[in-house]
Design an enzyme around this catalytic site. Structure first.
Site, PDB file in Angstrom:
ATOM      1  N   TYR A 106      15.472   9.538  -1.017  1.00  0.00           N
ATOM      2  CA  TYR A 106      14.286   9.457  -1.888  1.00  0.00           C
ATOM      3  C   TYR A 106      13.904  10.843  -2.414  1.00  0.00           C
ATOM      4  O   TYR A 106      13.049  10.954  -3.285  1.00  0.00           O
ATOM      5  CB  TYR A 106      13.074   8.880  -1.138  1.00  0.00           C
ATOM      6  CG  TYR A 106      13.207   7.476  -0.610  1.00  0.00           C
ATOM      7  CD1 TYR A 106      14.304   6.664  -0.912  1.00  0.00           C
ATOM      8  CD2 TYR A 106      12.218   6.944   0.219  1.00  0.00           C
ATOM      9  CE1 TYR A 106      14.410   5.382  -0.405  1.00  0.00           C
ATOM     10  CE2 TYR A 106      12.314   5.650   0.720  1.00  0.00           C
ATOM     11  CZ  TYR A 106      13.413   4.880   0.418  1.00  0.00           C
ATOM     12  OH  TYR A 106      13.512   3.598   0.922  1.00  0.00           O
TER      13      TYR A 106
ATOM     14  N   LEU B 266       6.690  -7.407  -1.904  1.00  0.00           N
ATOM     15  CA  LEU B 266       5.992  -8.175  -2.941  1.00  0.00           C
ATOM     16  C   LEU B 266       6.970  -8.635  -4.023  1.00  0.00           C
ATOM     17  O   LEU B 266       6.581  -8.942  -5.146  1.00  0.00           O
ATOM     18  CB  LEU B 266       4.864  -7.332  -3.564  1.00  0.00           C
ATOM     19  CG  LEU B 266       3.791  -6.869  -2.564  1.00  0.00           C
ATOM     20  CD1 LEU B 266       2.843  -5.867  -3.189  1.00  0.00           C
ATOM     21  CD2 LEU B 266       3.007  -8.075  -2.037  1.00  0.00           C
TER      22      LEU B 266
ATOM     23  N   LYS C 165       4.324  -0.450  -1.418  1.00  0.00           N
ATOM     24  CA  LYS C 165       4.312   0.864  -2.049  1.00  0.00           C
ATOM     25  C   LYS C 165       3.393   0.813  -3.255  1.00  0.00           C
ATOM     26  O   LYS C 165       3.432  -0.153  -4.018  1.00  0.00           O
ATOM     27  CB  LYS C 165       5.740   1.203  -2.496  1.00  0.00           C
ATOM     28  CG  LYS C 165       5.901   2.562  -3.113  1.00  0.00           C
ATOM     29  CD  LYS C 165       7.201   2.654  -3.874  1.00  0.00           C
ATOM     30  CE  LYS C 165       7.057   2.021  -5.240  1.00  0.00           C
ATOM     31  NZ  LYS C 165       8.223   2.158  -6.091  1.00  0.00           N
TER      32      LYS C 165
ATOM     33  N   VAL D 262       1.031   3.780  -6.014  1.00  0.00           N
ATOM     34  CA  VAL D 262       0.410   5.090  -6.238  1.00  0.00           C
ATOM     35  C   VAL D 262      -1.016   4.900  -6.775  1.00  0.00           C
ATOM     36  O   VAL D 262      -1.699   5.873  -7.081  1.00  0.00           O
ATOM     37  CB  VAL D 262       1.238   5.964  -7.218  1.00  0.00           C
ATOM     38  CG1 VAL D 262       2.556   6.372  -6.571  1.00  0.00           C
ATOM     39  CG2 VAL D 262       1.501   5.244  -8.534  1.00  0.00           C
TER      40      VAL D 262
ATOM     41  N   SER E 244      -6.196  -1.750  -0.756  1.00  0.00           N
ATOM     42  CA  SER E 244      -6.212  -3.221  -0.619  1.00  0.00           C
ATOM     43  C   SER E 244      -4.988  -3.744   0.131  1.00  0.00           C
ATOM     44  O   SER E 244      -5.071  -4.740   0.856  1.00  0.00           O
ATOM     45  CB  SER E 244      -6.331  -3.904  -1.986  1.00  0.00           C
ATOM     46  OG  SER E 244      -5.160  -3.731  -2.759  1.00  0.00           O
TER      47      SER E 244
END
Length: 284
Positions: free
Chosen positions: A50, A187, A229, A231, A238
């Site tokens: 990454y 998700l 994940k 930003v 949440s």
């Protein structure tokens, strides 16, 4: 408050972690991880490939939170597979993170000299440099092929996993070894079909949450470790605000029924290991 899971080596991992894949190392990763830690996350997931281990480590060190309270994961890239190379790769991750130890270290991809690399991870674990070790992107077939050659069992297998791909066969294969699934793309990589599934939308209305929170809460209820994940500051907050959701058995069955049994990424596709090695270089 965040739920924890006990791994097969006795170590404890927060059930929800903060992923930093594709967050640039231009200060953005430092900022996102700092915000996540402020929001209550205590599990950060990065990787050598990454290119942002240094910013993750700096955010952890600058957080003011005791090191032992933050669970940090990183991963060894294919270029560093094989016993000798893996020893150097582990050292490189430790140096970039600026940490004395890494809580969980994974073999990022199941190709090449996996067995030699695993031996280096085992030795680093014995030396206290790595607390837990695991694998990633292993299908049932790849898991059985490689793990049968390992001296010790992995603690986790980090794979694509969400309500459309619940990894039922893999869970059965790994259950005897007590290996936990960690979900990347929890998700569905923002899949609009998944986020607008009627049962998910209905449950979001019932529990006063957004569809993403329902999905993450389902994954935690199923015993997965999940790695959302973002930003976006409000979404960072949440995604962790899910521990007050208590599904009924009927609701869990409705969510389980969304499983299509197939994901977007096929680790068994021909030539994928060679393609990754040729196209993703983390050093010369």
């Amino acid at each position: 408050m965040t739920k924890t899971i006990t791994l097969n080596d006795g170590n404890i991992i927060p059930a929800v972690g903060f992923g930093v894949f594709q967050i640039p190392a231009d200060g953005s990763t430092y900022e996102a991880v700092s915000q996540a830690l402020k929001a209550g996350y205590r599990h950060i997931d990065t990787a050598a490939a990454y290119f942002n281990e240094a910013e993750v480590g700096k955010a952890v060190r600058d957080s003011g939170i005791a090191r032992e309270e933050i669970f940090v994961t990183s991963k060894l890239w294919l270029q560093d597979y094989g016993y000798d190379n893996a020893k150097k790769g582990i050292q490189s991750s430790l140096e970039k993170l600026g940490l004395d130890y890494i809580d969980l270290y994974l073999l990022h991809q199941p190709y090449g000299d996996v067995v030699g690399a695993w031996q280096a991870l085992e030795e680093a674990k014995e030396a206290g440099l790595l607390k837990s070790i695991g694998v990633s992107n292993m299908t049932p077939k790849l898991y059985q092929a490689f793990v049968s050659q390992f001296k010790s069992k992995p603690a986790v297998n980090q794979v694509e996993c969400n309500p459309y791909f619940q990894q039922k066969e893999l869970r059965q294969v790994m259950s005897a070894d007590g290996v936990k699934i960690e979900c990347w793309a929890p998700l569905g990589q923002g899949n609009s079909d998944l986020l607008s599934e009627p049962v998910i939308v209905q449950l979001a209305e019932k529990y006063g949450k957004n569809p993403g929170q329902i999905i993450l809460a389902f994954e935690v209820a199923e015993g997965f470790i999940t790695l959302p994940k973002s930003v976006t500051p409000s979404r960072i907050v949440s995604n962790l605000d899910i521990f007050d959701i208590a599904f009924t058995p009927e609701e869990l069955d409705q969510l389980r029924a969304l499983d299509k049994g197939i994901g977007n990424h096929n680790p068994e596709a021909p030539g994928i290991g060679e393609h990754l090695l040729a196209n993703y270089k983390i050093h010369d």
